[in-house]
Design an enzyme around this catalytic site. Sequence first.
Site, PDB file in Angstrom:
ATOM      1  N   HIS A  13      44.020  34.372  32.220  1.00  0.00           N
ATOM      2  CA  HIS A  13      43.345  35.942  31.869  1.00  0.00           C
ATOM      3  C   HIS A  13      43.239  35.931  30.632  1.00  0.00           C
ATOM      4  CE1 HIS A  13      42.979  39.883  34.284  1.00  0.00           C
ATOM      5  NE2 HIS A  13      42.684  40.487  33.230  1.00  0.00           N
ATOM      6  N   HIS A  15      39.915  37.868  28.161  1.00  0.00           N
ATOM      7  CA  HIS A  15      38.199  38.441  27.780  1.00  0.00           C
ATOM      8  C   HIS A  15      37.857  37.686  26.286  1.00  0.00           C
ATOM      9  CE1 HIS A  15      38.822  41.945  30.930  1.00  0.00           C
ATOM     10  NE2 HIS A  15      40.450  40.659  31.784  1.00  0.00           N
ATOM     11  N   ARG A  17      34.446  38.945  25.628  1.00  0.00           N
ATOM     12  CA  ARG A  17      33.183  39.371  25.224  1.00  0.00           C
ATOM     13  C   ARG A  17      31.884  38.594  25.055  1.00  0.00           C
ATOM     14  NH1 ARG A  17      36.643  43.458  27.315  1.00  0.00           N
ATOM     15  NH2 ARG A  17      38.077  44.442  26.061  1.00  0.00           N
ATOM     16  N   ASN A  41      33.971  40.562  32.966  1.00  0.00           N
ATOM     17  CA  ASN A  41      33.565  42.371  32.638  1.00  0.00           C
ATOM     18  C   ASN A  41      32.143  42.438  31.399  1.00  0.00           C
ATOM     19  OD1 ASN A  41      35.857  42.010  31.540  1.00  0.00           O
ATOM     20  ND2 ASN A  41      36.333  43.826  31.714  1.00  0.00           N
ATOM     21  N   LYS A  99      36.427  37.501  40.614  1.00  0.00           N
ATOM     22  CA  LYS A  99      36.873  38.557  40.220  1.00  0.00           C
ATOM     23  C   LYS A  99      36.483  39.436  40.718  1.00  0.00           C
ATOM     24  CE  LYS A  99      40.131  40.834  37.420  1.00  0.00           C
ATOM     25  NZ  LYS A  99      40.351  40.856  36.967  1.00  0.00           N
ATOM     26  N   HIS A 136      42.196  42.582  40.604  1.00  0.00           N
ATOM     27  CA  HIS A 136      42.385  43.538  39.551  1.00  0.00           C
ATOM     28  C   HIS A 136      43.108  45.283  40.308  1.00  0.00           C
ATOM     29  CE1 HIS A 136      42.364  46.802  35.981  1.00  0.00           C
ATOM     30  NE2 HIS A 136      43.051  47.472  36.977  1.00  0.00           N
ATOM     31  N   HIS A 174      47.709  40.571  36.048  1.00  0.00           N
ATOM     32  CA  HIS A 174      48.268  41.461  34.696  1.00  0.00           C
ATOM     33  C   HIS A 174      49.363  42.383  36.133  1.00  0.00           C
ATOM     34  CE1 HIS A 174      45.334  44.107  35.970  1.00  0.00           C
ATOM     35  NE2 HIS A 174      44.229  43.212  35.105  1.00  0.00           N
ATOM     36  N   LEU A 219      45.023  48.852  31.377  1.00  0.00           N
ATOM     37  CA  LEU A 219      45.041  48.590  32.244  1.00  0.00           C
ATOM     38  C   LEU A 219      45.072  47.826  32.850  1.00  0.00           C
ATOM     39  CD1 LEU A 219      42.070  51.361  33.055  1.00  0.00           C
ATOM     40  CD2 LEU A 219      44.969  51.531  33.469  1.00  0.00           C
ATOM     41  N   ASP A 247      45.379  38.690  29.492  1.00  0.00           N
ATOM     42  CA  ASP A 247      45.049  39.657  29.178  1.00  0.00           C
ATOM     43  C   ASP A 247      44.535  40.165  28.309  1.00  0.00           C
ATOM     44  OD1 ASP A 247      43.279  42.071  30.891  1.00  0.00           O
ATOM     45  OD2 ASP A 247      45.018  43.005  31.173  1.00  0.00           O
ATOM     46  N   HIS A 251      38.310  45.288  21.936  1.00  0.00           N
ATOM     47  CA  HIS A 251      38.083  46.651  21.847  1.00  0.00           C
ATOM     48  C   HIS A 251      37.876  46.944  20.321  1.00  0.00           C
ATOM     49  CE1 HIS A 251      37.592  48.076  25.720  1.00  0.00           C
ATOM     50  NE2 HIS A 251      38.839  46.932  26.248  1.00  0.00           N
ATOM     51  N   ALA A 263      40.778  50.935  27.333  1.00  0.00           N
ATOM     52  CA  ALA A 263      41.824  49.964  28.076  1.00  0.00           C
ATOM     53  C   ALA A 263      42.017  48.489  27.481  1.00  0.00           C
ATOM     54  CB  ALA A 263      42.439  50.356  29.010  1.00  0.00           C
TER      55      ALA A 263
HETATM   56  C1  NCD Z   1      40.523  44.942  30.493  1.00  0.00           C
HETATM   57  C2  NCD Z   1      39.269  45.026  29.247  1.00  0.00           C
HETATM   58  O1  NCD Z   1      39.285  45.542  28.655  1.00  0.00           O
HETATM   59  O2  NCD Z   1      38.351  44.839  29.824  1.00  0.00           O
HETATM   60  N1  NCD Z   1      41.283  46.525  30.143  1.00  0.00           N
HETATM   61  C3  NCD Z   1      42.714  45.955  29.979  1.00  0.00           C
HETATM   62  O3  NCD Z   1      43.340  47.589  29.292  1.00  0.00           O
HETATM   63  N2  NCD Z   1      43.613  45.183  30.308  1.00  0.00           N
HETATM   64  C4  NCD Z   1      40.002  45.173  31.139  1.00  0.00           C
HETATM   65  C5  NCD Z   1      41.379  45.094  32.649  1.00  0.00           C
HETATM   66  O4  NCD Z   1      41.812  43.746  33.227  1.00  0.00           O
HETATM   67  O5  NCD Z   1      41.931  45.994  33.362  1.00  0.00           O
HETATM   68 ZN    ZN Z   2      41.886  41.379  32.738  1.00  0.00          ZN
END
Ligand code: NCD
Ligand code: ZN
Length: 345
Positions: A13, A15, A17, A41, A99, A136, A174, A219, A247, A251, A263
Amino acid sequence: MDSLTITQPDDCHLHVRTGSVLKSVIAHTARQFGRAIIMPNLKPPVTTVEQALAYKQEILSALPADSTFKPLMTLYLTGNTSVAEVEKVAACDAVHAFKLYPAGATTHSEQGVADIKSIYPLLASMEELGVPLLVHGEVTDQASDIFDREKIFIETILSAVTQKFPCLRIVLEHLTTLEAVQFVEAANANVAATITPQHLLFNRNRILAGGIRPHFYCLPILKREQHRLALLAAATSGNPKFFLGTDSAPHLTELKENSCGCAGCYTAYAAMELYAEIFAQADALDKLEGFASFFGADFYGLPRNTAKLILKKQPWTVPVHYGEPGQYITPLLAGETLRWQAASA
Ligand code: NCD
Ligand code: ZN
């Protein structure tokens, strides 16, 4: 034990970007992991196989030249996803799952699914074709307490889905609660879960006690200590239903340190070091390889990696930021000391 060699792990899992953030973070994951399940996402979200293939190319182009890291792509479910797209995913080696983001649950989930029943025809097709559904698991109604949203999602939405589609392959992503652990343990063998480093290391005091610490806000939100202990027991149990998914969610620093902070915790820079810390503290380093390197690959029907990763006890200080000037990303535990270091064997 001061050193441990394991089969190269996979992050189930992640991210990463796009653009400059992707370029700043991808080498951190590729340094440790053979593969990662890439979350869709983006803005706009990755909703078609064509978009996923283009995104995969962007990730491959951002990798260091000598990297053998493989991104495993996923699609974002919307109210407009068609059964034909599910069939395309089933026939495509590069895309591994859909997802489900309940609309409004988390970062960039606005175009997610508002009514679970509206996607039942898609879930039926995924069940029939063996395409995994990644979830999620939080309800989105504003009246629900944020600390209860995972539990309520399981009670009111996920239980019905697993009853109606008993052979659907599901990953509840998560996990954050004892109730989620119990749900996954009791479910059929085709229901599994990922667990992040932050939910194994910290409870909600870490965000809120003695000052508000935005870099620990993700989150689903960190919960009470009893939930952390349940997650730790699950991760170190050797039960193949529980596997590694960081996860890691980068950011920009100014968007985290903000009156309305985003988040997501950035952990990819030291993912295996963080998990080594957790398993060492729990005196369960012998269970790390299954959790990190075997169970996820087995769930996704992928061959286990053959390369090795070495984890050594060798303290180091986490930098205060990564990324380019003007585009800084603050890692979880910035400025603190980690005891483990990972290197390829
Ligand atoms: C994730 C994100 O920033 O893309 N943020 C998070 O708090 N985990 C999205 C997600 O997995 O909920
Ligand atoms: Zn995530």
